[in-house]
Design a protein around this motif. Structure first.
Motif, PDB file in Angstrom:
ATOM      1  N   LEU B 101       0.861  -1.174   0.000  1.00  6.06           N
ATOM      2  CA  LEU B 101       0.000   0.000   0.000  1.00  6.06           C
ATOM      3  C   LEU B 101       0.896   1.221   0.000  1.00  6.06           C
ATOM      4  O   LEU B 101       2.024   1.164   0.485  1.00  6.06           O
ATOM      5  N   GLY B 158      -2.989  -0.230  -3.617  1.00  2.48           N
ATOM      6  CA  GLY B 158      -3.861   0.867  -3.232  1.00  2.48           C
ATOM      7  C   GLY B 158      -3.046   1.993  -2.645  1.00  2.48           C
ATOM      8  O   GLY B 158      -1.918   1.788  -2.211  1.00  2.48           O
ATOM      9  N   VAL B 160      -3.296   5.660  -0.160  1.00  4.74           N
ATOM     10  CA  VAL B 160      -4.015   6.619   0.678  1.00  4.74           C
ATOM     11  C   VAL B 160      -3.422   7.994   0.408  1.00  4.74           C
ATOM     12  O   VAL B 160      -2.201   8.178   0.473  1.00  4.74           O
ATOM     13  N   ARG B 181      -6.283   1.617  -6.821  1.00  8.32           N
ATOM     14  CA  ARG B 181      -7.355   2.047  -5.931  1.00  8.32           C
ATOM     15  C   ARG B 181      -6.851   3.182  -5.049  1.00  8.32           C
ATOM     16  O   ARG B 181      -5.723   3.147  -4.576  1.00  8.32           O
ATOM     17  N   VAL B 183      -7.858   5.897  -1.837  1.00 10.25           N
ATOM     18  CA  VAL B 183      -8.748   6.410  -0.802  1.00 10.25           C
ATOM     19  C   VAL B 183      -8.185   7.749  -0.344  1.00 10.25           C
ATOM     20  O   VAL B 183      -6.991   7.874  -0.086  1.00 10.25           O
ATOM     21  N   ASN B 195     -14.460   5.941  -1.582  1.00 11.51           N
ATOM     22  CA  ASN B 195     -13.125   6.438  -1.871  1.00 11.51           C
ATOM     23  C   ASN B 195     -12.612   7.495  -0.902  1.00 11.51           C
ATOM     24  O   ASN B 195     -11.553   8.056  -1.114  1.00 11.51           O
ATOM     25  N   LEU B 344      -9.476   0.632   1.710  1.00 15.07           N
ATOM     26  CA  LEU B 344      -8.637   0.183   0.608  1.00 15.07           C
ATOM     27  C   LEU B 344      -8.599  -1.330   0.569  1.00 15.07           C
ATOM     28  O   LEU B 344      -8.835  -1.964  -0.469  1.00 15.07           O
ATOM     29  N   ARG B 347     -11.785  -2.957  -0.465  1.00 11.24           N
ATOM     30  CA  ARG B 347     -12.022  -2.857  -1.909  1.00 11.24           C
ATOM     31  C   ARG B 347     -11.122  -3.813  -2.670  1.00 11.24           C
ATOM     32  O   ARG B 347     -11.524  -4.399  -3.669  1.00 11.24           O
TER      33      ARG B 347
END
Lengths: 376, 376
Positions: B101, B158, B160, B181, B183, B195, B344, B347
């Motif tokens: 991530l 993903g 952030v 992805r 967020v 999101n 995240l 998803r």
DNA sequence: TTGAAAGCGCTAACAA
DNA sequence: TTGTTAGCGCTTTCAA
């Protein structure tokens, strides 16, 4: 042998080979001038367009000297043209690395972590490494195994260990045995110079002693850090030795052990200031505790620096925001992170061959508003 | 096709196949009870010992439901026995992911970053993800391309995004298009609930207005955040609207724009306190600036809270360490990080299928020593 | 419910 | 100086 041999081969000629290519030029002959595929280009695409082998492209990527200049330029041009970037996963899988550096810490001081982190990032970015952060918890008995597992799984090319977890020799050895290069940021030399960034807190703590004595203080209180921190020892050693050089010995009741926390600083100051002849100056081994001293003084109606001189250590964000501003010791924390990462990267690049000199950091005292001569 | 077809196959039977195995049991028949090799076990080892195919082991690793319970247990036992852990690089290369991530930020507030980071780590650890941190610099024109490149190269599962860079819609879209992805942690809803983690600073700022009015303040100064921060808008909106509800309108000379920094808070307070009828209370849009207000007050000999009530926002480390302690607004920052990572991960796990509800965070006011009724 | 074989994109050993 | 070939350790069709 032969357990696998031959079992995965066969008459493959006859099968349709599903290659991953998307749209192709009508003929295999002409290399398209621009890259029109959606798919991300691979080393194969570069090789095909440059009309060389994968391996040659690989050599260019890896800066091998064994490539003719024309070839290299041609390949470089195509790489830029189609925006090719090698896939670190594939690269890593084939070469047993990851192009990832790790930062392992268990220090609760946010400012410290972020500063170091920024320094490490500064250096690692430049060299094309990304940074994976990994806090750990020494109180967990499995923590060393956890860290090792992390390092192994991610095949980290190197790891920076922050204090206090950096002081754990067993961990450093475990990681080194696991084949991961380690650089430790520590308060005292405990490893080969190539493996450490050493900060000499004791010297700076000596400066604090000089400063207080110069101001005329004799009744001095001292709040140490927790005994299991190396830095706490170093700061205490530097301070006490230097005071001794001035002919001053701290009586036991003027020395209180704190926990590097705000609350512990408050409590320790409460003890020191509660005694009949209270000190005219207090040296707290970090800024958090110095802030605690401010609080205790505030509660007792003592005015800093008129009634009490306070010195901290770290030059945290707090120090310059307190009223009055706090005299403290500044370490170039971010630089230490950068230096640690640079060492790591140099060792990775040199295959640990080139010897790397010691990185030593000497923090220095910043005199601010919380310092004054004792009231007479 | 056939560009490649057949060219890499041949009569391999005759060649010695170099496998990577180290020591082997004398016969292929018996699976050793303990793992005696130095080499790290691979999926092949597990498969061989369990007498199943790689694929079945793979299914177990990936929690596929299509494995008989006995088979699964047998494989699990062996995995534990030999301490097998799948290689994320190989897994990623084959499946186009990374089990990584990302945390992308351009916020200078260290405490904030670390708090969020800890929250994200809490959630990602649990799910077996590691975290790669990536600060960026919005002032650099190539920054969006850089972040995209980072995300693509690392095949991040993903990301952030923290404010203020999280407020950049173009970046979020770019990353989403790149198949990553995202967020975002933001001060106001600007995307699908799945999101974003939204924090309603305006509500808390309203609480601050209520609090000041309740105390009896009418002459109120307000230091806003920089106008390009969404949070600054939200805090201002909440505060001003709520004051209006109490029938109070802030005159322009009582509102100063700050930059969320200590120095700007000091300067703004200097302006506010320098006017003929100085305010009896100042609301600074963050703690850093509130600390600046303390400093300006200190310089002018004003005693907080007797002469001036000060309210901050963020509940940073500063707030509880100031003397007097600072009334401020606390956001559960760490929780926000955790929530973002959980979104995240959910998803990723659901293949973006399962809809994920909104995550909304409402901070609240903490009344401390810096609050008092105005002197009469 | 399981397996065989073909890759993922790259590097390495060796050969030319 | 360059190319060939066989993997790195895993997942993925597709077939059984």
């Amino acid at each position: 042998m032969g357990r696998n041999a031959g079992k995965s081969q066969g008459m493959v000629e006859s099968k349709t080979k599903k290659t991953k290519q998307g749209v192709q030029p009508a003929t295999d002959a002409a290399a398209p001038l621009t890259w029109t595929l959606k798919r991300k280009p691979t080393i194969n695409d570069v090789a095909r367009l440059a009309e060389v082998s994968k391996k040659t492209v690989s050599r260019v990527i890896n800066q091998s000297p064994f490539v003719k200049d024309d070839t290299r330029e041609k390949i470089d041009a195509i790489i830029r043209q189609i925006g090719y970037a090698p896939d670190p996963q594939a690269r890593g899988l084939a070469s047993q690395r990851s192009f990832l550096l790790g930062l392992v810490y268990d220090n609760p001081n946010a400012q410290y972590i972020v500063n170091i982190q920024n320094g490490v990032l500064e250096a690692s970015r430049k060299a094309g490494y990304e940074l994976v952060v990994h806090p750990c918890d020494r109180s967990n008995p499995r923590f060393a195994a956890d860290v090792k597992r992390f390092v192994e799984r991610q095949k980290l090319d190197g790891v920076v260990l922050l204090p206090p977890v950096s002081e754990n020799n067993a961990l450093a050895e475990t990681l080194a045995e696991a084949g991961c290069r380690v650089v430790r940021i520590v308060a005292a030399p405990l490893d080969q110079p190539a493996n450490t960034v050493v900060y000499h807190d004791w010297k700076a703590a000596g400066e604090v002693a000089d400063h207080l004595v110069d101001l005329g203080h004799r009744a001095i209180g001292f709040i140490t850090g927790p005994s299991f921190y190396r830095s706490a020892h170093e700061r205490a050693r530097g301070f006490i030795d230097r005071l001794a050089a001035h002919g001053i010995t701290l009586p036991p009741e003027r020395v209180v052990e704190g926990a590097y926390t705000f609350e512990s600083g408050d409590a320790a100051a409460e003890t020191l200031l509660g005694r009949p002849d209270r000190p005219t100056a207090i040296f707290a081994s970090n800024d958090e505790m110095a802030a605690g001293v401010y609080k205790a003084a505030y509660r007792r109606g003592l005015v800093i620096p008129r009634d009490l001189t306070v010195i901290g250590f770290d030059d945290s964000a707090l120090a310059s925001r307190m009223c009055p501003t706090l005299s403290t010791v500044r370490s170039p924390i971010r630089d230490m992170g950068r230096m640690a990462a640079e060492k790591l990267i140099a060792r990775i690049a040199a295959g640990d061959a080139a010897p790397i000199g010691a990185s030593e950091v000497v923090p220095h005292l910043l005199v601010r508003e919380s310092s004054a001569a004792p009231a007479t």
